[in-house]
Design an enzyme around this catalytic site. Structure first.
Site, PDB file in Angstrom:
ATOM      1  N   CYS A   1       8.126   6.912  -6.550  1.00 59.59           N
ATOM      2  CA  CYS A   1       9.155   6.076  -7.380  1.00 59.59           C
ATOM      3  C   CYS A   1       8.665   5.794  -8.676  1.00 59.59           C
ATOM      4  CB  CYS A   1       9.314   4.895  -6.640  1.00 59.59           C
ATOM      5  SG  CYS A   1      10.188   3.620  -7.601  1.00 59.59           S
TER       6      CYS A   1
ATOM      7  N   GLU B   1       7.038   0.763  -4.702  1.00 61.81           N
ATOM      8  CA  GLU B   1       7.556   1.836  -4.038  1.00 61.81           C
ATOM      9  C   GLU B   1       8.548   1.426  -2.789  1.00 61.81           C
ATOM     10  OE1 GLU B   1       8.419   4.907  -3.700  1.00 61.81           O
ATOM     11  OE2 GLU B   1       6.484   5.165  -4.657  1.00 61.81           O
TER      12      GLU B   1
END
Length: 289
Positions: free
Chosen positions: A13, A138
């Protein structure tokens, strides 16, 4: 595009928090030259918000962010090296790129292949940097709960050092020359960009995502930043650095999902009662139905 470039995405991410004052970064990273006020080219159409270099709780690709590197000064390229704090654009644009938009493809470089990948190989041997951060975000895909579109619901987590020690991602940086700007001394003739190196997630964090940033310890920083260290074997050893147990993770609000969201509240932990189908990264227990 050199061969191998299309195989370099690491699927981590692309968000992190970098909210420390520059004065604190200077002390933590032994910075000798603060160059964050120097003119630099941005890829953003609108002014960055918060301004580049200000505390930012939601750093996203294409933003400029503080980066630590070791180089000679621009005014004296053959002079002594110094450890510098600069603002670079997140999303590496290789020198051979025809369009700066390619940087959005290269926000991460895999540690396992950085030395052999087209966009990163030369930088891995000569242009390494540190990316200061408070931690990263994340998104965990729920194994039990679906969203409105019928896909696994994604819960954001904030991951940080459990011991409050300084955190620095291993990064690479690159220079791109704009051929449309004739004067090489014009700051707008150059775009300086960086990528964050990722590696396999350690036990526990792999219950959130299978990748994590490569986080180096302070005793590795000098070697990583040394542009004279060009031995591939030595760089490979640093790329394989791992030390489990340094990080803690907790769920946070979906307010971080939008890149425009910002502020210290993004780091607030969500109570267990607000969780649905979330896997506890420490125990593996599913919280909320």
């Amino acid at each position: 595009m050199p061969s191998g470039a299309r195989h370099t995405l690491s699927l981590m991410c692309g968000r992190y928090a970098a909210a420390k004052d520059q004065a604190d970064l200077v002390l933590e990273f032994d910075v000798e030259v603060v160059a964050t006020a120097e003119p630099s080219r941005s890829v953003l159409v609108k002014p960055q918000d918060p301004p580049a270099g200000a505390p930012d709780y939601n750093v996203a690709p294409s933003k400029q962010a503080p980066v630590v590197l070791t180089r000679a000064s621009r005014s004296d390229p053959e002079g002594p090296l110094s450890r510098q704090l600069r603002l670079l654009t997140w999303g590496l644009v290789p020198s051979w790129a025809k369009d700066v938009k390619i940087g959005m493809r290269f926000i991460n470089a895999r540690a396992e292949t950085a030395l052999e990948s087209g966009p990163f190989a030369r930088a891995a041997l000569a242009r390494r940097c540190l990316v200061p951060a408070d931690g990263w975000y994340e998104w965990q895909a729920s194994p039990t709960v679906l969203d409105a579109k019928g896909k696994p619901r994604k819960q954001p987590f904030f991951i940080h050092r459990g011991d409050a020690a300084p955190l620095a991602f291993a990064g690479l940086y690159e220079f791109w020359r704009d051929p449309a700007v004739p004067d090489r001394d014009d700051p707008l003739a150059w775009l300086t960009t960086f990528t964050i190196i990722t590696t396999a997630a350690e036990p526990g964090l792999d219950r959130i995502h299978d990748r994590q940033p490569l986080v180096l310890e302070p005793d590795n920083w000098a070697a990583w930043l040394d542009p004279a260290l060009t031995d591939p074997a030595a760089v490979e050893r640093m790329l394989r650095f791992e030390r489990a147990g340094r990080f803690a993770a907790y769920p946070v609000s979906t307010a971080v999902n939008g890149s425009a969201g910002n502020g210290a509240h993004l780091l607030d932990a969500l109570p267990a009662a607000a969780l649905r189908g979330v896997v506890d990264p420490t125990t593996g227990e599913i919280i909320g139905s």
